[in-house]
Write a protein that holds these residues in place. Structure first.
Motif, PDB file in Angstrom:
ATOM      1  N   LEU A   6      18.383 -27.517  13.637  1.00 53.89           N
ATOM      2  CA  LEU A   6      19.747 -27.011  13.726  1.00 53.89           C
ATOM      3  C   LEU A   6      20.689 -27.999  13.052  1.00 53.89           C
ATOM      4  N   LEU A   7      21.411 -27.525  12.058  1.00 58.89           N
ATOM      5  CA  LEU A   7      22.386 -28.367  11.379  1.00 58.89           C
ATOM      6  C   LEU A   7      23.637 -28.507  12.242  1.00 58.89           C
ATOM      7  N   ASP A   8      24.585 -29.308  11.796  1.00 55.71           N
ATOM      8  CA  ASP A   8      25.802 -29.555  12.574  1.00 55.71           C
ATOM      9  C   ASP A   8      26.581 -28.277  12.847  1.00 55.71           C
ATOM     10  N   GLY A  20      25.223 -25.449  13.516  1.00 62.00           N
ATOM     11  CA  GLY A  20      24.420 -24.583  14.362  1.00 62.00           C
ATOM     12  C   GLY A  20      23.485 -23.652  13.626  1.00 62.00           C
ATOM     13  N   VAL A  21      23.446 -23.732  12.306  1.00 60.36           N
ATOM     14  CA  VAL A  21      22.589 -22.859  11.503  1.00 60.36           C
ATOM     15  C   VAL A  21      21.204 -23.494  11.370  1.00 60.36           C
ATOM     16  N   PRO A  22      20.122 -22.750  11.677  1.00 62.60           N
ATOM     17  CA  PRO A  22      18.780 -23.308  11.506  1.00 62.60           C
ATOM     18  C   PRO A  22      18.409 -23.404  10.030  1.00 62.60           C
ATOM     19  N   ALA A  23      17.767 -24.489   9.629  1.00 61.60           N
ATOM     20  CA  ALA A  23      17.398 -24.692   8.228  1.00 61.60           C
ATOM     21  C   ALA A  23      16.227 -25.650   8.159  1.00 61.60           C
ATOM     22  N   LEU A  52      14.386 -38.075   8.088  1.00 64.42           N
ATOM     23  CA  LEU A  52      14.672 -36.645   7.982  1.00 64.42           C
ATOM     24  C   LEU A  52      16.104 -36.440   7.525  1.00 64.42           C
ATOM     25  N   ARG A  53      16.277 -35.548   6.566  1.00 64.14           N
ATOM     26  CA  ARG A  53      17.602 -35.194   6.058  1.00 64.14           C
ATOM     27  C   ARG A  53      17.628 -33.705   5.741  1.00 64.14           C
ATOM     28  N   PRO A  54      18.801 -33.051   5.729  1.00 63.17           N
ATOM     29  CA  PRO A  54      18.850 -31.665   5.267  1.00 63.17           C
ATOM     30  C   PRO A  54      18.274 -31.560   3.856  1.00 63.17           C
ATOM     31  N   VAL A  55      17.683 -30.421   3.527  1.00 67.47           N
ATOM     32  CA  VAL A  55      17.053 -30.245   2.218  1.00 67.47           C
ATOM     33  C   VAL A  55      18.026 -30.648   1.116  1.00 67.47           C
ATOM     34  N   GLY A  56      17.545 -31.505   0.223  1.00 68.95           N
ATOM     35  CA  GLY A  56      18.398 -32.065  -0.817  1.00 68.95           C
ATOM     36  C   GLY A  56      18.580 -33.553  -0.601  1.00 68.95           C
ATOM     37  N   PRO A  89      19.049 -35.191  14.501  1.00 68.52           N
ATOM     38  CA  PRO A  89      18.851 -36.480  15.190  1.00 68.52           C
ATOM     39  C   PRO A  89      17.779 -36.414  16.278  1.00 68.52           C
ATOM     40  N   GLU A  90      17.701 -35.283  16.993  1.00 70.35           N
ATOM     41  CA  GLU A  90      16.684 -35.144  18.044  1.00 70.35           C
ATOM     42  C   GLU A  90      15.278 -35.144  17.450  1.00 70.35           C
TER      43      GLU A  90
END
Length: 229
Positions: free
Chosen positions: A55-57, A59-62, A82-86, A221-222
């Motif tokens: 879940l991104l900040d 609230g959207v799952p990605a 771990l980081r959002p894609v990109g 973060p979790e």
């Protein structure tokens, strides 16, 4: 003896024998035959999307990108991020920084994860760095050489300058040649199966095995904390 027994049965003097000899004379893959004998001699680094929804900040799952550094001699995962894609070049530099400092224990972690409970010489390490007293049992490995692919994150000026400042040499793998860094590739496969399949919102590599409910997904973060543990 093993090489002889596993060699295909080809009659002496036949065209097949000549072809087999030519195959045996092909150049070895980069680094093949060179087995690192000590920690840090060769570290392989790479990044790939992980098979878990987070879940991104907003609230959207990605999907998220996992970047890891693996020491070849000991098969230790020196650091994982771990980081959002990109994934960006600064993230790769942060991964490098995480490798060089002790991993601190977190609230709720088992005492069995402490550096003092490991087989590493804790007393000697404590004399070197007082932070080892509260450290988790993850070795601190300073790399001599890092093997990278040609991803823009790792060939960026930000990452190469960070390596240069730390005295780490960078060895690019051959383009589209996964066998030049097989240890990190195998480690990704292990994480995606042995770790990811036990985590909420596991996506799997196969669309027929994916769930449709991402309500139980971890935040980034979790999931990072769970991965570190």
């Amino acid at each position: 003896i093993v090489d002889h027994l596993t060699r295909p049965l080809i009659l002496a003097g036949s065209p097949g024998e000549a072809a087999q000899d030519q195959i045996g004379e092909q150049p070895a893959a980069q680094g093949e035959g060179e087995t690192p004998a000590r920690p840090g001699e060769q570290v392989q680094i790479d990044s790939t999307p992980i098979d878990v929804l987070v879940l991104l900040d907003n609230g959207v799952p990605a999907r998220a990108d996992l970047t890891i550094a693996v020491d070849v001699a000991t098969r230790t995962i020196c650091a994982a991020l771990l980081r959002p894609v990109g994934t960006k070049a600064v993230d790769a530099s942060l991964l490098l920084a995480k490798m060089l400092v002790p991993e601190p224990m977190r609230p709720g972690w088992s005492s069995a994860l402490r550096m003092s409970a490991s087989v590493l010489p804790h007393a000697r390490l404590l004399d070197i760095d007082a932070r080892m007293e509260q450290a988790a049992a993850r070795p601190v490995i300073v790399p001599d050489m890092i093997v990278i692919d040609h991803g823009k994150v790792f060939v960026s000026e930000t990452f190469t300058r960070a390596c240069d400042r730390l005295g780490v040499s960078v060895q690019p793998a051959r383009p589209r040649t996964a066998t030049d860094k097989p240890i990190v590739e195998t480690t990704f496969e292990a994480i995606n199966s042995l770790f990811c399949q036990h985590v909420a919102s596991y996506t799997s590599y196969n669309t027929t095995r994916r769930g449709t409910d991402a309500s139980g997904a971890f935040t980034l973060p979790e999931l990072q904390d769970l991965l570190d543990e």
